[in-house]
Design a protein around this motif. Structure first.
Motif, short mmCIF file in Angstrom:
data_model
loop_
_atom_site.label_atom_id
_atom_site.label_comp_id
_atom_site.label_asym_id
_atom_site.label_seq_id
_atom_site.Cartn_x
_atom_site.Cartn_y
_atom_site.Cartn_z
N ARG A 14 43.31 41.17 51.84
CA ARG A 14 44.05 40.00 51.33
C ARG A 14 43.15 39.12 50.45
O ARG A 14 43.64 38.43 49.56
CB ARG A 14 44.62 39.17 52.48
CG ARG A 14 45.80 39.82 53.15
CD ARG A 14 46.34 38.92 54.22
NE ARG A 14 47.51 39.46 54.86
CZ ARG A 14 48.03 38.97 55.98
NH1 ARG A 14 47.47 37.92 56.57
NH2 ARG A 14 49.11 39.52 56.50
N ASP A 16 40.75 40.28 48.56
CA ASP A 16 40.27 41.08 47.44
C ASP A 16 41.22 40.89 46.26
O ASP A 16 42.38 41.29 46.31
CB ASP A 16 40.21 42.56 47.84
CG ASP A 16 39.53 43.44 46.81
OD1 ASP A 16 39.53 43.07 45.61
OD2 ASP A 16 39.03 44.51 47.20
N PRO A 17 40.74 40.30 45.15
CA PRO A 17 41.63 40.05 44.01
C PRO A 17 42.16 41.32 43.36
O PRO A 17 43.17 41.28 42.65
CB PRO A 17 40.75 39.25 43.04
CG PRO A 17 39.35 39.52 43.45
CD PRO A 17 39.38 39.83 44.92
N LYS A 18 41.52 42.46 43.59
CA LYS A 18 41.98 43.72 43.00
C LYS A 18 43.19 44.30 43.74
O LYS A 18 43.90 45.13 43.21
CB LYS A 18 40.85 44.75 42.99
CG LYS A 18 39.71 44.37 42.08
CD LYS A 18 38.62 45.39 42.16
CE LYS A 18 37.42 44.93 41.36
NZ LYS A 18 36.25 45.74 41.61
N SER A 20 46.76 43.90 45.03
CA SER A 20 47.93 43.05 44.84
C SER A 20 48.58 42.76 46.19
O SER A 20 48.43 43.52 47.15
CB SER A 20 48.93 43.73 43.90
OG SER A 20 49.33 44.97 44.44
N ASP A 21 49.29 41.66 46.24
CA ASP A 21 50.01 41.31 47.47
C ASP A 21 51.06 42.38 47.77
O ASP A 21 51.72 42.87 46.87
CB ASP A 21 50.70 39.96 47.34
CG ASP A 21 49.71 38.80 47.38
OD1 ASP A 21 48.60 38.97 47.90
OD2 ASP A 21 50.06 37.72 46.86
N HIS A 70 38.76 49.19 47.68
CA HIS A 70 38.36 48.12 48.60
C HIS A 70 37.60 48.68 49.80
O HIS A 70 36.61 48.10 50.24
CB HIS A 70 39.59 47.33 49.07
CG HIS A 70 39.28 46.31 50.10
ND1 HIS A 70 38.68 45.11 49.80
CD2 HIS A 70 39.45 46.32 51.46
CE1 HIS A 70 38.50 44.41 50.92
NE2 HIS A 70 38.97 45.13 51.93
#
Length: 155
Positions: A14, A16-18, A20-21, A70
């Protein structure tokens, strides 16, 4: 870290900007969409998942790529399925046994694989993963979802 999950804090993806939600309230299986064995396993889960709780994503999708990256997993060869359940990630034999433990009987019996001692479980999983295309085949495109899968497939 237990042997069952990857060495990351629960729900670490959650932050990790890479990544997506995505709706992570239900378990999600990230699998190699070109692998006949992996696709057959997904079909097995769908058949036995009477509550329709599992979600799916291919390793080739944007979400699959981000999650594999990730967790430091190979984003090209996909030598493991990835299960994320309750924010915790599982790979290899742990993903298999944890996935089957969430299914009803008789499929739940397959979760007994968790009792295969390590490193034997890793060796066995890796042996199958390395030879999966030769043994079970490879499709030239990802699993084509039917209506049942389409509703639970996260691209």
């Amino acid at each position: 870290m237990t042997r069952k999950s990857l060495p990351f804090k629960d729900y670490s993806y959650r932050a990790d900007p890479k990544v997506s939600d995505f709706n992570d309230q239900n378990p999600i299986i990230v699998f190699d969409g070109e692998c006949a064995l992996c696709s057959a396993f997904v079909q097995f889960v769908i058949k036995h998942d009477k509550q329709k709780e599992f979600q799916f994503s291919t390793g080739q999708s944007n979400l699959g790529q981000a999650l594999f990256q990730h967790y430091g997993l190979d984003t090209v060869n996909f030598e493991t399925n990835l299960l994320i359940s309750k924010g915790r990630a599982y790979a290899k034999m742990s993903a298999f046994s944890q996935t089957t433990s969430l299914l009803p009987y008789p499929a739940k019996f397959l979760s007994l694989a968790k009792y295969i001692p390590s490193p034997l479980d890793t060796w066995l999983y890796d042996m199958i993963a390395r030879n999966r295309y030769r043994l079970f085949g490879r499709t030239d495109r990802c699993l084509l979802p039917d209506e049942n899968l389409k509703k639970r497939l996260i691209e």
